[in-house]
Design an enzyme around this catalytic site. Structure first.
Site, short mmCIF file in Angstrom:
data_model
loop_
_atom_site.label_atom_id
_atom_site.label_comp_id
_atom_site.label_asym_id
_atom_site.label_seq_id
_atom_site.Cartn_x
_atom_site.Cartn_y
_atom_site.Cartn_z
N ARG A 126 0.94 -1.42 0.10
CA ARG A 126 0.07 0.12 0.00
C ARG A 126 1.01 1.10 0.11
NH1 ARG A 126 -3.41 -0.03 5.12
NH2 ARG A 126 -4.31 -1.73 4.13
N HIS A 155 2.18 -2.48 5.51
CA HIS A 155 1.71 -2.63 4.05
C HIS A 155 2.61 -1.72 3.08
CE1 HIS A 155 -2.13 -4.70 3.96
NE2 HIS A 155 -2.32 -4.21 5.26
N ASP A 162 -3.67 -8.60 3.33
CA ASP A 162 -5.01 -8.69 4.02
C ASP A 162 -5.68 -9.82 3.12
OD1 ASP A 162 -4.68 -6.49 5.52
OD2 ASP A 162 -5.87 -5.09 4.53
N GLU A 220 -7.18 -7.64 13.74
CA GLU A 220 -8.00 -7.93 12.32
C GLU A 220 -7.63 -9.24 12.11
OE1 GLU A 220 -7.18 -3.37 10.59
OE2 GLU A 220 -6.05 -4.54 10.22
N HIS A 223 -5.52 -9.57 8.46
CA HIS A 223 -4.35 -8.85 8.39
C HIS A 223 -3.17 -9.54 8.97
CE1 HIS A 223 -1.63 -5.15 8.45
NE2 HIS A 223 -0.93 -6.07 9.11
#
Length: 261
Positions: A126, A155, A162, A220, A223
């Site tokens: 990301r 990320h 994810d 999460e 993740h």
């Protein structure tokens, strides 16, 4: 997942972001009406900048995941309006990881195939500016679910992914105790609610990933961080500028495959 009013307000104030593998379709979330001009949100205090990192790092070698194994499916919701921001923040529905993490993910996917499931990727590498956007649109009491851009996200290093699973027989995305990107207790990997089957599937995914050098994030279930994350720098390059990486060719490396689903 219900649309969050605080994201609606943030979306109307902020403009940013960019604008292949098989896709797994999910129901669209409600999104704000688009078309009106948007303005950048005012910044309180000192502006947030990318972290300045010192020390020795490996050269980045971001690999497009589906080039290693096209049986891994993509559901890149940040390239759609079906996400907690309510609009696309990526121009392209693609997913990358640093090579060691990408190869470990392929091994987890192939391990799951023996159990009747395959990996679905929601997000991988990301760009840093997207992490900054998420932080600015998220209220303080929900920031356990987003990374602090002053430190950078895993990320951003290409070492976090994810994921969920799809059923090899039906091709359908499995049902977990929470939806992806849900900011609630239901998203925690040790949540005891939901159905027994949902918890079984969540725990199977965690087992597959942790057997292959990933560790789940405590807030999460989707993740996972690869063990080598400290070896790579935070980056902010868009997908379109990532160099094409050669597929592995040396003995012992993971070859691309074309699994029968």
């Amino acid at each position: 997942m219900m649309w969050r009013p605080w994201v609606v307000a943030g979306w109307l104030l902020f403009a940013g972001g960019w604008g292949n593998g098989q896709s797994v379709q999910a129901p669209a979330q409600e999104a704000p009406v688009k078309g009106a001009p948007v303005k950048e949100a005012p910044v309180k205090g000192a502006p947030v900048t990318m972290p300045v990192e010192t020390g020795s790092f490996r050269p980045s070698e971001l690999v497009e995941i589906v080039r290693l194994d096209p049986g891994i499916r993509l559901d890149i919701r940040y390239a759609t309006a079906n996400n907690f921001v309510g609009r696309p923040v990526y121009d392209e529905p693609r997913a990358f990881l640093q090579r060691p993490a990408a190869e470990a993910l392929v091994k987890a996917h192939r391990w799951l195939k023996a159990h009747g499931y395959g990996i679905v990727v929601f997000d991988g590498y990301r760009p840093w500016r997207v992490t900054k956007l998420f932080w600015e649109l998220t209220p303080p009491d929900k920031r356990n679910y987003v990374a602090d851009p002053s430190k950078g996200s895993l990320h951003n290093r290409g070492c976090a992914v994810d994921v969920s699973m799809y059923d090899l027989n039906t091709g359908e995305l499995v049902t977990m105790p929470s939806d992806y990107d849900e900011m609630s207790e239901r998203a925690h990997p040790d949540y005891t609610g939901g159905t027994e089957e949902q918890r079984r599937l969540r725990d199977l995914l965690r087992t597959a990933m942790e057997l292959h050098d990933f560790k789940v994030y405590r807030y999460e279930w989707w993740h996972f961080d690869h063990k080598d994350w400290r070896q790579y720098r935070v980056q902010d390059i868009p997908f379109s500028e990532i160099p094409v990486s050669e597929l592995p060719s040396q003995p012992g490396e993971i070859p691309p495959s074309n699994p029968r689903l």
